[in-house]
Design a protein around this motif. Structure first.
Motif, PDB file in Angstrom:
ATOM      1  N   THR A  99       0.832  -1.194   0.000  1.00 51.32           N
ATOM      2  CA  THR A  99       0.000   0.000   0.000  1.00 51.32           C
ATOM      3  C   THR A  99       0.869   1.246   0.000  1.00 51.32           C
ATOM      4  OG1 THR A  99      -1.717   1.219   1.205  1.00 51.32           O
ATOM      5  CG2 THR A  99      -0.152  -0.013   2.532  1.00 51.32           C
ATOM      6  N   THR A 100       0.330   2.339  -0.521  1.00 45.30           N
ATOM      7  CA  THR A 100       1.018   3.628  -0.453  1.00 45.30           C
ATOM      8  C   THR A 100       0.629   4.382   0.821  1.00 45.30           C
ATOM      9  OG1 THR A 100      -0.750   4.638  -1.747  1.00 45.30           O
ATOM     10  CG2 THR A 100       1.172   3.825  -2.952  1.00 45.30           C
ATOM     11  N   ARG A 101      -0.284   3.832   1.598  1.00 45.99           N
ATOM     12  CA  ARG A 101      -0.739   4.476   2.813  1.00 45.99           C
ATOM     13  C   ARG A 101       0.179   4.125   3.985  1.00 45.99           C
ATOM     14  NH1 ARG A 101      -6.102   5.974   2.540  1.00 45.99           N
ATOM     15  NH2 ARG A 101      -5.597   7.150   4.414  1.00 45.99           N
ATOM     16  N   TRP A 102      -0.046   4.770   5.103  1.00 47.90           N
ATOM     17  CA  TRP A 102       0.671   4.467   6.341  1.00 47.90           C
ATOM     18  C   TRP A 102      -0.264   4.715   7.510  1.00 47.90           C
ATOM     19  CZ3 TRP A 102       1.497   8.592   3.183  1.00 47.90           C
ATOM     20  CH2 TRP A 102       1.262   9.852   3.726  1.00 47.90           C
ATOM     21  N   GLY A 103       0.197   4.474   8.709  1.00 46.17           N
ATOM     22  CA  GLY A 103      -0.631   4.646   9.890  1.00 46.17           C
ATOM     23  C   GLY A 103      -1.693   3.572   9.986  1.00 46.17           C
ATOM     24  N   ILE A 104      -2.792   3.910  10.660  1.00 49.47           N
ATOM     25  CA  ILE A 104      -3.819   2.898  10.913  1.00 49.47           C
ATOM     26  C   ILE A 104      -4.518   2.482   9.626  1.00 49.47           C
ATOM     27  CG2 ILE A 104      -4.176   3.599  13.284  1.00 49.47           C
ATOM     28  CD1 ILE A 104      -6.707   5.060  12.363  1.00 49.47           C
ATOM     29  N   ALA A 105      -4.349   3.255   8.569  1.00 50.96           N
ATOM     30  CA  ALA A 105      -4.918   2.844   7.284  1.00 50.96           C
ATOM     31  C   ALA A 105      -4.339   1.512   6.832  1.00 50.96           C
ATOM     32  CB  ALA A 105      -4.659   3.905   6.223  1.00 50.96           C
ATOM     33  N   THR A 106      -3.153   1.189   7.299  1.00 52.64           N
ATOM     34  CA  THR A 106      -2.525  -0.057   6.878  1.00 52.64           C
ATOM     35  C   THR A 106      -3.228  -1.281   7.455  1.00 52.64           C
ATOM     36  OG1 THR A 106      -0.954  -0.004   8.711  1.00 52.64           O
ATOM     37  CG2 THR A 106      -0.272   1.051   6.666  1.00 52.64           C
ATOM     38  N   MET A 107      -4.179  -1.070   8.346  1.00 53.11           N
ATOM     39  CA  MET A 107      -4.911  -2.185   8.928  1.00 53.11           C
ATOM     40  C   MET A 107      -6.149  -2.541   8.102  1.00 53.11           C
ATOM     41  SD  MET A 107      -4.545  -1.016  12.927  1.00 53.11           S
ATOM     42  CE  MET A 107      -5.029  -2.574  13.638  1.00 53.11           C
ATOM     43  N   ARG A 108      -6.408  -1.794   7.051  1.00 53.46           N
ATOM     44  CA  ARG A 108      -7.597  -2.015   6.229  1.00 53.46           C
ATOM     45  C   ARG A 108      -7.222  -2.621   4.880  1.00 53.46           C
ATOM     46  NH1 ARG A 108      -8.952   3.230   8.543  1.00 53.46           N
ATOM     47  NH2 ARG A 108      -8.124   4.272   6.698  1.00 53.46           N
ATOM     48  N   ALA A 109      -7.789  -3.756   4.571  1.00 46.19           N
ATOM     49  CA  ALA A 109      -7.451  -4.459   3.334  1.00 46.19           C
ATOM     50  C   ALA A 109      -7.739  -3.601   2.100  1.00 46.19           C
ATOM     51  CB  ALA A 109      -8.215  -5.775   3.253  1.00 46.19           C
ATOM     52  N   ARG A 110      -8.753  -2.770   2.154  1.00 45.74           N
ATOM     53  CA  ARG A 110      -9.139  -1.991   0.972  1.00 45.74           C
ATOM     54  C   ARG A 110      -8.113  -0.917   0.622  1.00 45.74           C
ATOM     55  NH1 ARG A 110     -12.731   0.038   4.968  1.00 45.74           N
ATOM     56  NH2 ARG A 110     -12.438   2.261   5.403  1.00 45.74           N
ATOM     57  N   GLU A 111      -7.170  -0.651   1.543  1.00 45.61           N
ATOM     58  CA  GLU A 111      -6.136   0.353   1.275  1.00 45.61           C
ATOM     59  C   GLU A 111      -4.962  -0.218   0.481  1.00 45.61           C
ATOM     60  OE1 GLU A 111      -6.787   3.310   1.830  1.00 45.61           O
ATOM     61  OE2 GLU A 111      -8.259   3.360   3.460  1.00 45.61           O
ATOM     62  N   TYR A 112      -4.973  -1.510   0.241  1.00 45.22           N
ATOM     63  CA  TYR A 112      -3.845  -2.156  -0.418  1.00 45.22           C
ATOM     64  C   TYR A 112      -4.092  -2.302  -1.915  1.00 45.22           C
ATOM     65  CZ  TYR A 112      -1.766  -3.063   4.079  1.00 45.22           C
ATOM     66  OH  TYR A 112      -1.188  -2.902   5.316  1.00 45.22           O
ATOM     67  N   ASP A 113      -3.033  -2.051  -2.687  1.00 46.93           N
ATOM     68  CA  ASP A 113      -3.150  -2.051  -4.137  1.00 46.93           C
ATOM     69  C   ASP A 113      -2.705  -3.360  -4.783  1.00 46.93           C
ATOM     70  OD1 ASP A 113      -1.745   1.042  -3.496  1.00 46.93           O
ATOM     71  OD2 ASP A 113      -3.801   0.845  -4.267  1.00 46.93           O
ATOM     72  N   TYR A 114      -1.747  -4.006  -4.180  1.00 50.18           N
ATOM     73  CA  TYR A 114      -1.192  -5.225  -4.759  1.00 50.18           C
ATOM     74  C   TYR A 114      -1.133  -6.320  -3.701  1.00 50.18           C
ATOM     75  CZ  TYR A 114       0.233  -2.033  -8.429  1.00 50.18           C
ATOM     76  OH  TYR A 114       0.232  -1.092  -9.424  1.00 50.18           O
ATOM     77  N   TRP A 115      -1.371  -7.536  -4.164  1.00 52.49           N
ATOM     78  CA  TRP A 115      -1.404  -8.693  -3.276  1.00 52.49           C
ATOM     79  C   TRP A 115      -0.564  -9.823  -3.845  1.00 52.49           C
ATOM     80  CZ3 TRP A 115      -4.319  -8.872   1.276  1.00 52.49           C
ATOM     81  CH2 TRP A 115      -5.135  -7.760   1.501  1.00 52.49           C
ATOM     82  N   GLY A 116       0.032 -10.589  -2.936  1.00 52.10           N
ATOM     83  CA  GLY A 116       0.721 -11.803  -3.344  1.00 52.10           C
ATOM     84  C   GLY A 116      -0.264 -12.935  -3.553  1.00 52.10           C
ATOM     85  N   GLN A 117       0.265 -14.078  -3.939  1.00 56.97           N
ATOM     86  CA  GLN A 117      -0.585 -15.219  -4.255  1.00 56.97           C
ATOM     87  C   GLN A 117      -1.010 -16.002  -3.010  1.00 56.97           C
ATOM     88  OE1 GLN A 117       2.662 -15.264  -4.404  1.00 56.97           O
ATOM     89  NE2 GLN A 117       3.303 -17.224  -3.515  1.00 56.97           N
ATOM     90  N   GLY A 118      -0.361 -15.754  -1.903  1.00 56.61           N
ATOM     91  CA  GLY A 118      -0.706 -16.428  -0.657  1.00 56.61           C
ATOM     92  C   GLY A 118       0.146 -17.656  -0.407  1.00 56.61           C
ATOM     93  N   THR A 119       0.344 -17.956   0.861  1.00 52.78           N
ATOM     94  CA  THR A 119       1.067 -19.157   1.261  1.00 52.78           C
ATOM     95  C   THR A 119       0.325 -19.798   2.441  1.00 52.78           C
ATOM     96  OG1 THR A 119       3.243 -20.054   1.891  1.00 52.78           O
ATOM     97  CG2 THR A 119       2.639 -17.929   2.843  1.00 52.78           C
ATOM     98  N   GLN A 120       0.180 -21.111   2.375  1.00 49.64           N
ATOM     99  CA  GLN A 120      -0.608 -21.827   3.373  1.00 49.64           C
ATOM    100  C   GLN A 120       0.208 -22.066   4.640  1.00 49.64           C
ATOM    101  OE1 GLN A 120      -3.962 -23.119   3.236  1.00 49.64           O
ATOM    102  NE2 GLN A 120      -3.549 -23.469   5.422  1.00 49.64           N
ATOM    103  N   VAL A 121      -0.392 -21.754   5.772  1.00 42.55           N
ATOM    104  CA  VAL A 121       0.172 -22.085   7.077  1.00 42.55           C
ATOM    105  C   VAL A 121      -0.829 -22.977   7.797  1.00 42.55           C
ATOM    106  CG1 VAL A 121       0.819 -21.188   9.337  1.00 42.55           C
ATOM    107  CG2 VAL A 121       1.547 -19.984   7.255  1.00 42.55           C
ATOM    108  N   THR A 122      -0.374 -24.152   8.186  1.00 43.39           N
ATOM    109  CA  THR A 122      -1.231 -25.094   8.888  1.00 43.39           C
ATOM    110  C   THR A 122      -0.586 -25.450  10.212  1.00 43.39           C
ATOM    111  OG1 THR A 122      -2.032 -26.012   6.794  1.00 43.39           O
ATOM    112  CG2 THR A 122      -2.414 -27.319   8.785  1.00 43.39           C
ATOM    113  N   VAL A 123      -1.331 -25.246  11.302  1.00 43.45           N
ATOM    114  CA  VAL A 123      -0.834 -25.546  12.638  1.00 43.45           C
ATOM    115  C   VAL A 123      -1.655 -26.696  13.202  1.00 43.45           C
ATOM    116  CG1 VAL A 123      -0.306 -24.627  14.910  1.00 43.45           C
ATOM    117  CG2 VAL A 123      -0.254 -23.112  12.909  1.00 43.45           C
ATOM    118  N   SER A 124      -0.995 -27.800  13.477  1.00 47.31           N
ATOM    119  CA  SER A 124      -1.689 -28.981  13.991  1.00 47.31           C
ATOM    120  C   SER A 124      -1.674 -28.966  15.518  1.00 47.31           C
ATOM    121  CB  SER A 124      -1.029 -30.249  13.470  1.00 47.31           C
ATOM    122  OG  SER A 124       0.309 -30.333  13.926  1.00 47.31           O
ATOM    123  N   SER A 125      -2.726 -29.520  16.081  1.00 49.42           N
ATOM    124  CA  SER A 125      -2.831 -29.529  17.546  1.00 49.42           C
ATOM    125  C   SER A 125      -2.215 -30.771  18.144  1.00 49.42           C
ATOM    126  CB  SER A 125      -4.305 -29.440  17.945  1.00 49.42           C
ATOM    127  OG  SER A 125      -5.033 -30.494  17.362  1.00 49.42           O
TER     128      SER A 125
END
Length: 125
Positions: A99-125
């Motif tokens: 995002t080009t924003r800063w501050g608490i705006a960075t906590m909002r997904a809609r403020e972000y312009d580009y996203w990665g493809q994602g990576t899976q994290v699995t935590v077993s109990s």
């Protein structure tokens, strides 16, 4: 064209640790911020943490404070998410975003312009 590539996800037992990386390319990252979000199956994508490129200011969701640490390497244009004391409820696909924003705006997904493809994290109990 901005590209974000995450790595480091995997399967870990509860109480364990993982470190995610997000390599950014396509423009000069001297301002704005990078964020990490996660999305569990059947749930909406939620904020995890963010860090500004210039000052290194950080923001955390209450659910991860004291367990997760975000950092950045301005030379490598890479952001890291160190996750300790992992819990089964941390299981999700983790996305980094820019995002080009800063501050608490960075906590909002809609403020972000580009996203990665994602990576899976699995935590077993």
């Amino acid at each position: 064209q901005v590209q974000l590539v995450e790595s480091g996800g995997g399967l870990v037992q509860a109480g364990g640790s993982l470190r995610l990386s997000c390599a950014a390319s396509g423009r000069t990252f001297s301002s704005g911020a990078m964020g990490w979000f996660r999305q569990a199956p059947g749930k909406e994508r939620v904020f995890v943490t963010a860090i500004t490129w210039s000052s290194g200011n950080t923001y955390y969701a209450d659910s991860v404070k004291g367990r997760f640490t975000v950092s950045r390497d301005n030379i490598k244009n890479t952001v890291y998410l160190q996750m300790n004391s992992l819990k089964p409820e941390d299981t999700a696909v983790y996305y980094c975003a820019s995002t080009t924003r800063w501050g608490i705006a960075t906590m909002r997904a809609r403020e972000y312009d580009y996203w990665g493809q994602g990576t899976q994290v699995t935590v077993s109990s």
